[in-house]
Design a protein around this motif. Structure first.
Motif, mmCIF file in Angstrom:
data_model
loop_
_atom_site.group_PDB
_atom_site.id
_atom_site.type_symbol
_atom_site.label_atom_id
_atom_site.label_comp_id
_atom_site.label_asym_id
_atom_site.label_seq_id
_atom_site.Cartn_x
_atom_site.Cartn_y
_atom_site.Cartn_z
ATOM 1 N N SER A 1 0.845 -1.187 0.000
ATOM 2 C CA SER A 1 0.000 0.000 0.000
ATOM 3 C C SER A 1 0.884 1.242 0.000
ATOM 4 O O SER A 1 1.984 1.226 0.551
ATOM 5 N N SER A 2 0.389 2.297 -0.625
ATOM 6 C CA SER A 2 1.100 3.570 -0.676
ATOM 7 C C SER A 2 0.068 4.647 -0.955
ATOM 8 O O SER A 2 -1.068 4.338 -1.327
ATOM 9 N N PRO A 3 0.424 5.915 -0.812
ATOM 10 C CA PRO A 3 -0.515 6.984 -1.154
ATOM 11 C C PRO A 3 -0.995 6.892 -2.608
ATOM 12 O O PRO A 3 -2.152 7.167 -2.899
ATOM 13 N N GLU A 4 -0.112 6.478 -3.525
ATOM 14 C CA GLU A 4 -0.495 6.338 -4.935
ATOM 15 C C GLU A 4 -1.532 5.222 -5.120
ATOM 16 O O GLU A 4 -2.488 5.370 -5.883
ATOM 17 N N VAL A 5 -1.357 4.111 -4.402
ATOM 18 C CA VAL A 5 -2.312 2.997 -4.467
ATOM 19 C C VAL A 5 -3.668 3.445 -3.931
ATOM 20 O O VAL A 5 -4.703 3.210 -4.550
ATOM 21 N N LEU A 6 -3.671 4.105 -2.774
ATOM 22 C CA LEU A 6 -4.931 4.596 -2.192
ATOM 23 C C LEU A 6 -5.608 5.601 -3.113
ATOM 24 O O LEU A 6 -6.833 5.598 -3.245
ATOM 25 N N SER A 7 -4.824 6.433 -3.766
ATOM 26 C CA SER A 7 -5.384 7.404 -4.705
ATOM 27 C C SER A 7 -6.070 6.697 -5.872
ATOM 28 O O SER A 7 -7.174 7.077 -6.274
ATOM 29 N N GLN A 8 -5.438 5.662 -6.417
ATOM 30 C CA GLN A 8 -6.058 4.947 -7.530
ATOM 31 C C GLN A 8 -7.318 4.207 -7.070
ATOM 32 O O GLN A 8 -8.304 4.139 -7.796
ATOM 33 N N LEU A 9 -7.313 3.670 -5.854
ATOM 34 C CA LEU A 9 -8.515 3.015 -5.315
ATOM 35 C C LEU A 9 -9.660 4.021 -5.185
ATOM 36 O O LEU A 9 -10.802 3.727 -5.551
ATOM 37 N N LYS A 10 -9.359 5.215 -4.678
ATOM 38 C CA LYS A 10 -10.383 6.261 -4.547
ATOM 39 C C LYS A 10 -10.948 6.648 -5.920
ATOM 40 O O LYS A 10 -12.160 6.797 -6.081
ATOM 41 N N GLN A 11 -10.059 6.804 -6.901
ATOM 42 C CA GLN A 11 -10.501 7.155 -8.259
ATOM 43 C C GLN A 11 -11.381 6.057 -8.843
ATOM 44 O O GLN A 11 -12.378 6.334 -9.518
ATOM 45 N N ILE B 1 -13.296 3.978 -7.149
ATOM 46 C CA ILE B 1 -14.592 4.017 -6.462
ATOM 47 C C ILE B 1 -15.472 5.103 -7.064
ATOM 48 O O ILE B 1 -16.652 4.889 -7.338
ATOM 49 N N VAL B 2 -14.899 6.272 -7.305
ATOM 50 C CA VAL B 2 -15.658 7.367 -7.919
ATOM 51 C C VAL B 2 -16.114 6.973 -9.321
ATOM 52 O O VAL B 2 -17.259 7.227 -9.707
ATOM 53 N N LYS B 3 -15.240 6.324 -10.074
ATOM 54 C CA LYS B 3 -15.600 5.900 -11.432
ATOM 55 C C LYS B 3 -16.738 4.875 -11.398
ATOM 56 O O LYS B 3 -17.622 4.895 -12.248
ATOM 57 N N LEU B 4 -16.741 3.991 -10.409
ATOM 58 C CA LEU B 4 -17.751 2.943 -10.325
ATOM 59 C C LEU B 4 -19.094 3.437 -9.816
ATOM 60 O O LEU B 4 -20.137 3.034 -10.310
ATOM 61 N N LYS B 5 -19.088 4.310 -8.813
ATOM 62 C CA LYS B 5 -20.360 4.714 -8.202
ATOM 63 C C LYS B 5 -20.664 6.202 -8.281
ATOM 64 O O LYS B 5 -21.768 6.627 -8.003
ATOM 65 N N GLY B 6 -19.663 7.009 -8.639
ATOM 66 C CA GLY B 6 -19.874 8.454 -8.684
ATOM 67 C C GLY B 6 -19.642 9.074 -7.320
ATOM 68 O O GLY B 6 -19.185 8.422 -6.385
ATOM 69 N N GLY B 7 -19.944 10.336 -7.206
ATOM 70 C CA GLY B 7 -19.788 11.038 -5.932
ATOM 71 C C GLY B 7 -18.388 11.576 -5.732
ATOM 72 O O GLY B 7 -17.625 11.768 -6.681
ATOM 73 N N VAL B 8 -18.063 11.789 -4.471
ATOM 74 C CA VAL B 8 -16.755 12.334 -4.109
ATOM 75 C C VAL B 8 -15.851 11.197 -3.632
ATOM 76 O O VAL B 8 -16.330 10.178 -3.146
ATOM 77 N N PRO B 9 -14.535 11.384 -3.757
ATOM 78 C CA PRO B 9 -13.625 10.332 -3.294
ATOM 79 C C PRO B 9 -13.781 10.097 -1.790
ATOM 80 O O PRO B 9 -13.827 11.048 -1.009
ATOM 81 N N PRO B 10 -13.881 8.839 -1.377
ATOM 82 C CA PRO B 10 -14.031 8.545 0.052
ATOM 83 C C PRO B 10 -12.695 8.648 0.783
ATOM 84 O O PRO B 10 -11.628 8.661 0.160
#
Length: 128
Positions: free
Chosen positions: A36-46, A48-57
């Motif tokens: 895990s890294s900040p870059e990995v978490l950033s891609q996971l957040k992106q 999630i937004v792509k899949l469901k919309g809304g703001v990054p969690p």
């Protein structure tokens, strides 16, 4: 008669060829993050937004490290006094599952039966 036999052989040969050219089934396994890294978490957040919309969690730095499932809880609407508004939402949480599809790490969204490939994320099959 010979023409009918030749036609049957041709059809059989075409069917066998079609079966041989069908792609192999995709192997799908639940997975956890390799690192895990900040870059990995950033891609996971992106994703999630792509899949469901809304703001990054907001994700914990340990998300998907022990479990392949992430449950996102919806915030509750509050009235002017800070009390929860009953019935403001009827969905308690949404789930996302980290998967290894053949060799690709993906984030799967069961609600819409879709996924996003995570190009910068390394994951491994969950050992049960």
């Amino acid at each position: 008669m010979a023409l009918l036999k030749a036609a049957k052989i041709t059809v059989l040969a075409l069917l066998l060829q079609a079966c041989n050219s069908t792609p192999a089934a995709t192997s799908v396994n639940e997975a956890v993050l390799s690192t895990s890294s900040p870059e990995v978490l950033s891609q996971l957040k992106q994703a999630i937004v792509k899949l469901k919309g809304g703001v990054p969690p907001t994700l914990a730095s340990t998300a998907f490290q022990r479990s392949p499932t992430l449950l996102l809880e919806h915030g509750q609407s509050l009235d002017g006094n800070g009390s929860p508004i009953l019935g403001a939402h009827n969905l308690a949480y949404e789930s996302f599952i980290l998967q290894l599809r053949d060799t690709q790490c993906v984030l799967y969204y069961p609600k819409k039966d879709t996924y996003v490939v995570l190009s910068k994320v390394s994951c491994k099959k969950l050992e049960k």
